[in-house]
Motif scaffolding. Structure first.
Motif, PDB file in Angstrom:
ATOM      1  N   THR A 288       0.828  -1.215   0.000  1.00  0.00           N
ATOM      2  CA  THR A 288       0.000   0.000   0.000  1.00  0.00           C
ATOM      3  C   THR A 288       0.861   1.263   0.000  1.00  0.00           C
ATOM      4  O   THR A 288       0.553   2.236  -0.695  1.00  0.00           O
ATOM      5  CB  THR A 288      -0.919   0.019   1.226  1.00  0.00           C
ATOM      6  N   VAL A 289       1.946   1.239   0.770  1.00  0.00           N
ATOM      7  CA  VAL A 289       2.848   2.394   0.835  1.00  0.00           C
ATOM      8  C   VAL A 289       3.575   2.566  -0.488  1.00  0.00           C
ATOM      9  O   VAL A 289       3.684   3.677  -1.018  1.00  0.00           O
ATOM     10  CB  VAL A 289       3.854   2.229   1.992  1.00  0.00           C
ATOM     11  N   LEU A 290       4.073   1.466  -1.040  1.00  0.00           N
ATOM     12  CA  LEU A 290       4.774   1.525  -2.315  1.00  0.00           C
ATOM     13  C   LEU A 290       3.855   2.045  -3.425  1.00  0.00           C
ATOM     14  O   LEU A 290       4.265   2.864  -4.251  1.00  0.00           O
ATOM     15  CB  LEU A 290       5.317   0.145  -2.683  1.00  0.00           C
ATOM     16  N   ALA A 291       2.608   1.557  -3.431  1.00  0.00           N
ATOM     17  CA  ALA A 291       1.659   1.982  -4.468  1.00  0.00           C
ATOM     18  C   ALA A 291       1.426   3.488  -4.407  1.00  0.00           C
ATOM     19  O   ALA A 291       1.391   4.186  -5.435  1.00  0.00           O
ATOM     20  CB  ALA A 291       0.344   1.231  -4.299  1.00  0.00           C
ATOM     21  N   GLU A 292       1.272   4.017  -3.205  1.00  0.00           N
ATOM     22  CA  GLU A 292       1.036   5.451  -3.037  1.00  0.00           C
ATOM     23  C   GLU A 292       2.245   6.264  -3.513  1.00  0.00           C
ATOM     24  O   GLU A 292       2.093   7.289  -4.186  1.00  0.00           O
ATOM     25  CB  GLU A 292       0.763   5.753  -1.561  1.00  0.00           C
ATOM     26  N   ARG A 293       3.440   5.803  -3.207  1.00  0.00           N
ATOM     27  CA  ARG A 293       4.645   6.564  -3.551  1.00  0.00           C
ATOM     28  C   ARG A 293       4.959   6.489  -5.046  1.00  0.00           C
ATOM     29  O   ARG A 293       5.363   7.494  -5.642  1.00  0.00           O
ATOM     30  CB  ARG A 293       5.821   6.076  -2.704  1.00  0.00           C
ATOM     31  N   PHE A 294       4.777   5.320  -5.638  1.00  0.00           N
ATOM     32  CA  PHE A 294       4.950   5.209  -7.087  1.00  0.00           C
ATOM     33  C   PHE A 294       3.954   6.123  -7.798  1.00  0.00           C
ATOM     34  O   PHE A 294       4.306   6.837  -8.747  1.00  0.00           O
ATOM     35  CB  PHE A 294       4.750   3.761  -7.546  1.00  0.00           C
ATOM     36  N   ALA A 295       2.701   6.102  -7.335  1.00  0.00           N
ATOM     37  CA  ALA A 295       1.648   6.910  -7.973  1.00  0.00           C
ATOM     38  C   ALA A 295       1.967   8.400  -7.889  1.00  0.00           C
ATOM     39  O   ALA A 295       1.772   9.147  -8.856  1.00  0.00           O
ATOM     40  CB  ALA A 295       0.307   6.619  -7.307  1.00  0.00           C
ATOM     41  N   ALA A 296       2.471   8.857  -6.734  1.00  0.00           N
ATOM     42  CA  ALA A 296       2.791  10.278  -6.558  1.00  0.00           C
ATOM     43  C   ALA A 296       3.919  10.707  -7.499  1.00  0.00           C
ATOM     44  O   ALA A 296       3.866  11.792  -8.085  1.00  0.00           O
ATOM     45  CB  ALA A 296       3.182  10.546  -5.110  1.00  0.00           C
ATOM     46  N   LEU A 297       4.928   9.858  -7.643  1.00  0.00           N
ATOM     47  CA  LEU A 297       6.053  10.194  -8.521  1.00  0.00           C
ATOM     48  C   LEU A 297       5.625  10.222  -9.987  1.00  0.00           C
ATOM     49  O   LEU A 297       5.985  11.135 -10.734  1.00  0.00           O
ATOM     50  CB  LEU A 297       7.181   9.175  -8.312  1.00  0.00           C
ATOM     51  N   LEU A 298       4.840   9.223 -10.370  1.00  0.00           N
ATOM     52  CA  LEU A 298       4.386   9.168 -11.764  1.00  0.00           C
ATOM     53  C   LEU A 298       3.437  10.327 -12.079  1.00  0.00           C
ATOM     54  O   LEU A 298       3.477  10.898 -13.170  1.00  0.00           O
ATOM     55  CB  LEU A 298       3.693   7.825 -12.036  1.00  0.00           C
ATOM     56  N   LYS A 299       2.611  10.693 -11.128  1.00  0.00           N
ATOM     57  CA  LYS A 299       1.679  11.803 -11.324  1.00  0.00           C
ATOM     58  C   LYS A 299       2.422  13.120 -11.519  1.00  0.00           C
ATOM     59  O   LYS A 299       1.960  14.017 -12.229  1.00  0.00           O
ATOM     60  CB  LYS A 299       0.736  11.908 -10.119  1.00  0.00           C
ATOM     61  N   ALA A 300       3.596  13.222 -10.884  1.00  0.00           N
ATOM     62  CA  ALA A 300       4.408  14.436 -11.006  1.00  0.00           C
ATOM     63  C   ALA A 300       5.161  14.489 -12.325  1.00  0.00           C
ATOM     64  O   ALA A 300       5.892  15.449 -12.588  1.00  0.00           O
ATOM     65  CB  ALA A 300       5.383  14.520  -9.849  1.00  0.00           C
ATOM     66  N   GLY A 301       4.987  13.454 -13.163  1.00  0.00           N
ATOM     67  CA  GLY A 301       5.640  13.449 -14.463  1.00  0.00           C
ATOM     68  C   GLY A 301       6.988  12.759 -14.482  1.00  0.00           C
ATOM     69  O   GLY A 301       7.701  12.778 -15.492  1.00  0.00           O
ATOM     70  N   ILE A 302       7.355  12.159 -13.362  1.00  0.00           N
ATOM     71  CA  ILE A 302       8.626  11.444 -13.279  1.00  0.00           C
ATOM     72  C   ILE A 302       8.467  10.084 -13.949  1.00  0.00           C
ATOM     73  O   ILE A 302       7.471   9.389 -13.727  1.00  0.00           O
ATOM     74  CB  ILE A 302       9.062  11.291 -11.808  1.00  0.00           C
ATOM     75  N   GLY A 332      13.360  26.919 -11.403  1.00  0.00           N
ATOM     76  CA  GLY A 332      13.456  26.465 -12.777  1.00  0.00           C
ATOM     77  C   GLY A 332      14.001  25.068 -12.950  1.00  0.00           C
ATOM     78  O   GLY A 332      14.383  24.681 -14.062  1.00  0.00           O
ATOM     79  N   TYR A 333      14.032  24.291 -11.864  1.00  0.00           N
ATOM     80  CA  TYR A 333      14.541  22.919 -11.975  1.00  0.00           C
ATOM     81  C   TYR A 333      13.369  21.982 -12.211  1.00  0.00           C
ATOM     82  O   TYR A 333      12.461  21.879 -11.379  1.00  0.00           O
ATOM     83  CB  TYR A 333      15.296  22.506 -10.712  1.00  0.00           C
ATOM     84  N   ASP A 334      13.384  21.302 -13.338  1.00  0.00           N
ATOM     85  CA  ASP A 334      12.307  20.391 -13.701  1.00  0.00           C
ATOM     86  C   ASP A 334      12.757  18.955 -13.437  1.00  0.00           C
ATOM     87  O   ASP A 334      13.647  18.432 -14.110  1.00  0.00           O
ATOM     88  CB  ASP A 334      11.957  20.557 -15.182  1.00  0.00           C
ATOM     89  N   VAL A 335      12.161  18.313 -12.426  1.00  0.00           N
ATOM     90  CA  VAL A 335      12.567  16.953 -12.069  1.00  0.00           C
ATOM     91  C   VAL A 335      12.218  15.951 -13.171  1.00  0.00           C
ATOM     92  O   VAL A 335      12.759  14.845 -13.205  1.00  0.00           O
ATOM     93  CB  VAL A 335      11.906  16.509 -10.745  1.00  0.00           C
ATOM     94  N   ARG A 336      11.330  16.338 -14.063  1.00  0.00           N
ATOM     95  CA  ARG A 336      10.940  15.422 -15.135  1.00  0.00           C
ATOM     96  C   ARG A 336      12.062  15.209 -16.137  1.00  0.00           C
ATOM     97  O   ARG A 336      12.141  14.164 -16.782  1.00  0.00           O
ATOM     98  CB  ARG A 336       9.691  15.943 -15.849  1.00  0.00           C
ATOM     99  N   SER A 337      12.924  16.178 -16.257  1.00  0.00           N
ATOM    100  CA  SER A 337      14.021  16.055 -17.218  1.00  0.00           C
ATOM    101  C   SER A 337      15.391  16.012 -16.547  1.00  0.00           C
ATOM    102  O   SER A 337      16.379  15.665 -17.177  1.00  0.00           O
ATOM    103  CB  SER A 337      13.989  17.235 -18.209  1.00  0.00           C
ATOM    104  N   GLY A 338      15.439  16.380 -15.262  1.00  0.00           N
ATOM    105  CA  GLY A 338      16.711  16.383 -14.542  1.00  0.00           C
ATOM    106  C   GLY A 338      16.890  15.134 -13.702  1.00  0.00           C
ATOM    107  O   GLY A 338      16.075  14.207 -13.728  1.00  0.00           O
ATOM    108  N   SER A 339      17.964  15.118 -12.947  1.00  0.00           N
ATOM    109  CA  SER A 339      18.253  13.983 -12.065  1.00  0.00           C
ATOM    110  C   SER A 339      17.404  14.064 -10.806  1.00  0.00           C
ATOM    111  O   SER A 339      17.129  15.148 -10.284  1.00  0.00           O
ATOM    112  CB  SER A 339      19.733  13.984 -11.695  1.00  0.00           C
TER     113      SER A 339
END
Length: 376
Positions: A288-302, A332-339
């Protein structure tokens, strides 16, 4: 007939209304009154009596109690009046401990913590660990002797006594069995015997409750991970990096967490082992914790590939991830394209990365004061 029914109903209502009051009166009459000497002594010590009544009022009804004697013992150890009030306010049960027993307890603790000021600080932070039943004292003494025989640092032993007092109140044989299992596992996995004491101290310091688990669980967890393809060197690394949490895990829970992680990332067994090696937290986070964290990262465009490259980002809560993403975006730091390393790490590490970005944004592209280079 009608007046009779009204009278009967009125009598019945009176009985119903009176019942709770009667019960309360009975309880009040049956319970012993407050020990006025205890109340007065605590009041004189500036203890918040109302708070004690609200949270642990039963203590005030006990007799005998030794509020004054316990306060004197604490003051003789160097505790100020405010510290005494804080200790007895947070843990009023201390006044029920016999002074002679507490004197014995103090002498026992001073065998590992000789500095009175440090000991008072520990008691203030962990009063329940210090004010223990006298029946535990012999087990405590034997466990202290045992851990001292292992040549462990006294600060480590003190931390164990304060944070995990159960380890010292139980028979010493149980601690010996778990320590032996840890030492055996360390050596079997290729650990250097010369460094074993340092490794054991670090493990117990990071997780004082590691000793409270059965040795069989440790062996089962190691067997499970070995069956998943981890080498002895990798297992030794995991045990060390998990901060003792390997004793908190179980094969069933790890199997579910690994299956979910592999399914959502679509990686091979080898890739999964590499990811877990870099982020052992994947072993103990439930699905349940992993699902929530994966979802949050993917939703942010990561992207999933970014997560697999920096899996430790999964150790951050969803709230922290979203906050940091917004903070980085202001510069101006975009985590979707940066590290994701800029997003990752402890609060201190993130603040350092954030400050670097802030300096970079505020710094001018050229120095307007510097002279321009002319043609030679």
């Amino acid at each position: 007939m009608w007046p009779l029914m009204v009278t009967s109903l009125f009598v019945r209502c009176q009985r119903v209304a009176a019942s709770p009051l009667n019960l309360r009166l009975c309880r009040t009459l049956n319970s012993p009154p407050e020990n006025q000497q205890t109340v007065q002594t605590l009041y004189d010590l500036s203890v918040d009596i109302q708070k004690v009544r609200k949270l642990k009022g039963w203590v005030l009804h006990q007799s005998p109690a030794y509020a004054e004697e316990i306060s004197i013992i604490l003051k003789n150890m160097g505790a100020s009046e405010s510290i005494v009030a804080n200790i007895l306010g947070v843990y009023p049960e201390a006044v029920l401990c016999h002074p002679e027993q507490m004197q014995t307890q103090m002498e026992l603790w001073r065998t590992v913590c000789q500095n009175k000021k440090d000991l008072v600080g520990i008691i203030e932070k962990f009063p329940a660990s210090f004010f223990t039943p006298s029946s535990d004292h012999e087990n405590q003494r034997q466990n202290i002797d045992y851990f001292q025989s292992l040549k462990l640092n006294k600060r480590i032993i003190t931390k164990l006594m304060a944070c995990a007092p159960q380890s010292f109140s139980r028979p010493v044989e149980e601690n010996k069995a778990m320590v032996h299992a840890l030492q055996e596992a360390y050596l079997e996995l290729g650990g250097d015997e010369a460094n074993m004491k340092i490794w054991l101290q670090k493990l117990m310091s990071q997780n004082p409750f590691a000793l409270l688990k059965p040795p069989e669980l440790l062996r089962q967890n190691i067997m499970f991970l070995r069956d998943r393809g981890f080498t002895s060197a990798e297992l030794l690394h995991l045990i060390s990096k998990l901060k003792g949490f390997v004793t908190e895990l179980n094969p069933g829970g790890m199997c579910q967490s690994l299956a979910y992680s592999q399914g959502i990332m679509g990686c091979s067994e080898k890739e999964l082992r590499d990811i877990v090696f870099n982020c052992p937290a994947l072993l103990y986070y439930p699905e349940t914790v992993l699902a929530e964290r994966f979802a949050a990262l993917l939703k942010a465009g990561i992207s999933m590939s970014q997560i697999m490259e920096t899996p430790t980002v999964l150790e951050l809560t969803t709230q922290i991830v979203n906050y940091r993403i917004q903070q980085l975006k202001t510069f101006g730091y975009d985590v979707r394209s940066g590290s994701l390393e800029a997003l990752n790490g402890t609060k201190k590490n993130f603040e350092m990365s954030y400050e670097k970005l802030q300096i970079r944004k505020e710094r001018p592209l050229f120095n307007p004061v510097a002279p321009l280079k002319g043609d030679d």
